[in-house]
Design a protein around this motif. Structure first.
Motif, PDB file in Angstrom:
ATOM      1  N   LEU A  55       8.101 -36.316  10.906  1.00 21.07           N
ATOM      2  CA  LEU A  55       6.716 -36.312  11.370  1.00 21.07           C
ATOM      3  C   LEU A  55       5.991 -37.579  10.906  1.00 21.07           C
ATOM      4  N   SER A  56       5.165 -38.116  11.786  1.00 20.15           N
ATOM      5  CA  SER A  56       4.470 -39.370  11.458  1.00 20.15           C
ATOM      6  C   SER A  56       3.471 -39.195  10.318  1.00 20.15           C
ATOM      7  N   SER A  57       2.889 -38.024  10.181  1.00 23.96           N
ATOM      8  CA  SER A  57       1.905 -37.811   9.112  1.00 23.96           C
ATOM      9  C   SER A  57       2.544 -37.785   7.727  1.00 23.96           C
ATOM     10  N   VAL A  58       3.860 -37.658   7.673  1.00 26.89           N
ATOM     11  CA  VAL A  58       4.562 -37.635   6.393  1.00 26.89           C
ATOM     12  C   VAL A  58       4.482 -39.009   5.713  1.00 26.89           C
ATOM     13  N   GLU A  59       4.244 -40.070   6.491  1.00 28.90           N
ATOM     14  CA  GLU A  59       4.128 -41.409   5.897  1.00 28.90           C
ATOM     15  C   GLU A  59       3.006 -41.439   4.855  1.00 28.90           C
ATOM     16  N   ARG A  60       1.884 -40.794   5.154  1.00 28.10           N
ATOM     17  CA  ARG A  60       0.781 -40.747   4.185  1.00 28.10           C
ATOM     18  C   ARG A  60       1.214 -40.035   2.911  1.00 28.10           C
ATOM     19  N   LEU A  61       1.942 -38.940   3.046  1.00 26.75           N
ATOM     20  CA  LEU A  61       2.425 -38.199   1.878  1.00 26.75           C
ATOM     21  C   LEU A  61       3.384 -39.066   1.063  1.00 26.75           C
ATOM     22  N   GLU A  62       4.231 -39.817   1.734  1.00 24.05           N
ATOM     23  CA  GLU A  62       5.152 -40.715   1.027  1.00 24.05           C
ATOM     24  C   GLU A  62       4.376 -41.761   0.236  1.00 24.05           C
ATOM     25  N   VAL A  63       3.348 -42.334   0.841  1.00 26.76           N
ATOM     26  CA  VAL A  63       2.536 -43.340   0.152  1.00 26.76           C
ATOM     27  C   VAL A  63       1.884 -42.729  -1.075  1.00 26.76           C
ATOM     28  N   ILE A  64       1.333 -41.535  -0.925  1.00 25.62           N
ATOM     29  CA  ILE A  64       0.680 -40.867  -2.057  1.00 25.62           C
ATOM     30  C   ILE A  64       1.687 -40.614  -3.173  1.00 25.62           C
ATOM     31  N   CYS A  65       2.825 -40.047  -2.822  1.00 21.76           N
ATOM     32  CA  CYS A  65       3.826 -39.683  -3.835  1.00 21.76           C
ATOM     33  C   CYS A  65       4.486 -40.899  -4.470  1.00 21.76           C
ATOM     34  N   GLU A  66       4.681 -41.963  -3.707  1.00 23.77           N
ATOM     35  CA  GLU A  66       5.377 -43.128  -4.235  1.00 23.77           C
ATOM     36  C   GLU A  66       4.442 -44.119  -4.922  1.00 23.77           C
ATOM     37  N   ASP A  67       3.227 -44.272  -4.394  1.00 25.03           N
ATOM     38  CA  ASP A  67       2.354 -45.341  -4.874  1.00 25.03           C
ATOM     39  C   ASP A  67       1.127 -44.874  -5.652  1.00 25.03           C
ATOM     40  N   VAL A  68       0.710 -43.634  -5.486  1.00 27.28           N
ATOM     41  CA  VAL A  68      -0.546 -43.185  -6.085  1.00 27.28           C
ATOM     42  C   VAL A  68      -0.328 -42.280  -7.294  1.00 27.28           C
ATOM     43  N   LEU A  69       0.571 -41.337  -7.180  1.00 33.40           N
ATOM     44  CA  LEU A  69       0.766 -40.375  -8.267  1.00 33.40           C
ATOM     45  C   LEU A  69       1.315 -41.053  -9.522  1.00 33.40           C
ATOM     46  N   PRO A  70       0.833 -40.641 -10.685  1.00 31.88           N
ATOM     47  CA  PRO A  70       1.416 -41.165 -11.923  1.00 31.88           C
ATOM     48  C   PRO A  70       2.808 -40.574 -12.118  1.00 31.88           C
ATOM     49  N   LYS A  71       3.742 -41.412 -12.557  1.00 32.23           N
ATOM     50  CA  LYS A  71       5.116 -40.947 -12.740  1.00 32.23           C
ATOM     51  C   LYS A  71       5.565 -41.025 -14.194  1.00 32.23           C
ATOM     52  N   LYS A  72       4.961 -41.906 -14.958  1.00 34.82           N
ATOM     53  CA  LYS A  72       5.320 -42.026 -16.369  1.00 34.82           C
ATOM     54  C   LYS A  72       4.551 -40.981 -17.164  1.00 34.82           C
ATOM     55  N   LEU A  73       5.179 -40.479 -18.206  1.00 32.44           N
ATOM     56  CA  LEU A  73       4.535 -39.475 -19.046  1.00 32.44           C
ATOM     57  C   LEU A  73       3.217 -39.997 -19.610  1.00 32.44           C
ATOM     58  N   SER A  74       3.183 -41.262 -20.009  1.00 31.33           N
ATOM     59  CA  SER A  74       1.939 -41.826 -20.558  1.00 31.33           C
ATOM     60  C   SER A  74       0.821 -41.821 -19.521  1.00 31.33           C
ATOM     61  N   GLU A  75       1.149 -42.098 -18.264  1.00 32.89           N
ATOM     62  CA  GLU A  75       0.145 -42.075 -17.200  1.00 32.89           C
ATOM     63  C   GLU A  75      -0.340 -40.648 -16.937  1.00 32.89           C
ATOM     64  N   ILE A  76       0.569 -39.702 -16.983  1.00 31.98           N
ATOM     65  CA  ILE A  76       0.206 -38.300 -16.756  1.00 31.98           C
ATOM     66  C   ILE A  76      -0.663 -37.791 -17.897  1.00 31.98           C
ATOM     67  N   ARG A  77      -0.343 -38.196 -19.110  1.00 33.73           N
ATOM     68  CA  ARG A  77      -1.172 -37.779 -20.264  1.00 33.73           C
ATOM     69  C   ARG A  77      -2.562 -38.410 -20.197  1.00 33.73           C
ATOM     70  N   ARG A  78      -2.665 -39.659 -19.719  1.00 27.04           N
ATOM     71  CA  ARG A  78      -3.980 -40.283 -19.515  1.00 27.04           C
ATOM     72  C   ARG A  78      -4.781 -39.478 -18.499  1.00 27.04           C
ATOM     73  N   LEU A  79      -4.100 -39.078 -17.422  1.00 28.35           N
ATOM     74  CA  LEU A  79      -4.747 -38.280 -16.385  1.00 28.35           C
ATOM     75  C   LEU A  79      -5.230 -36.945 -16.946  1.00 28.35           C
ATOM     76  N   THR A  80      -4.392 -36.268 -17.722  1.00 22.42           N
ATOM     77  CA  THR A  80      -4.801 -34.966 -18.262  1.00 22.42           C
ATOM     78  C   THR A  80      -5.966 -35.118 -19.231  1.00 22.42           C
ATOM     79  N   ALA A  81      -5.994 -36.216 -19.975  1.00 28.30           N
ATOM     80  CA  ALA A  81      -7.135 -36.465 -20.872  1.00 28.30           C
ATOM     81  C   ALA A  81      -8.413 -36.660 -20.059  1.00 28.30           C
ATOM     82  N   GLU A  82      -8.328 -37.437 -18.995  1.00 28.45           N
ATOM     83  CA  GLU A  82      -9.495 -37.652 -18.122  1.00 28.45           C
ATOM     84  C   GLU A  82      -9.937 -36.330 -17.488  1.00 28.45           C
ATOM     85  N   LEU A  83      -8.980 -35.538 -17.048  1.00 27.56           N
ATOM     86  CA  LEU A  83      -9.312 -34.237 -16.441  1.00 27.56           C
ATOM     87  C   LEU A  83      -9.980 -33.310 -17.454  1.00 27.56           C
ATOM     88  N   GLY A  84      -9.534 -33.399 -18.701  1.00 27.09           N
ATOM     89  CA  GLY A  84     -10.124 -32.573 -19.747  1.00 27.09           C
ATOM     90  C   GLY A  84     -11.581 -32.912 -20.026  1.00 27.09           C
TER      91      GLY A  84
END
Length: 167
Positions: free
Chosen positions: A83-112
């Protein structure tokens, strides 16, 4: 005495300014960086309609794997993957989401620290980060690493749960 009041006023204003900047700080700064060379992918989101919400649920339910850095999104269902709309999901998952534990912990601190509800874009990304974190956790054998990733997973879950509560 006037100097004390002036100093107190300056400290108060600087605290207000810092608080305002903290509230505007982007949870997902990479969403605002163009990586694929197209303007339409600045601040990408997948869910733009009810059909997109249902499609995302179907994609995740099909056993989709959000892979680590430099790897692609794996959607086992060929029809969904095409599906063509899956390209947006790929961009989000590959380029936007944090993948390193340190990045995820920064995110959880900000969310807190956040007291206002998440934007729908940030909510979508937080849920996808939660999915990525749970998939990563399932592959970790080292007990210490499991504990750290489990903590990150719980913090993300609590942030999503807190956001879903009525105000």
């Amino acid at each position: 005495m006037a100097r004390r009041w002036l100093l107190l006023a300056l400290v108060y204003l600087s605290v207000l300014q810092a608080a305002a900047l903290h509230q505007r700080k982007a949870l997902y700064p990479s969403a605002y960086r163009i990586k694929r060379g197209t303007y339409s992918l600045i601040n990408p989101t997948f869910q733009r309609s009810r059909q997109d919400v249902n499609l995302l649920f179907e994609i995740l339910l099909a056993g989709t794997q959000i892979r680590g850095e430099g790897e692609t999104l794996l959607i086992p269902d060929e029809e969904l993957a095409s599906l063509s709309s899956v390209e947006r999901l790929e961009v989000i998952c590959e380029d936007v989401l944090p993948k390193k534990l340190s990045e995820i912990r920064r995110l959880t601190a900000e969310l807190g620290w956040r007291r206002q509800p998440l934007s729908w874009q940030d909510f979508e990304r937080t849920v996808l980060t939660l999915v990525y974190t749970s998939q990563t956790l399932a592959q970790i054998d080292n007990q210490q690493q499991r504990e750290v990733w489990t903590d990150a997973l719980m913090q993300l879950f609590l942030a999503v749960q807190r956001d879903l509560r009525p105000s």
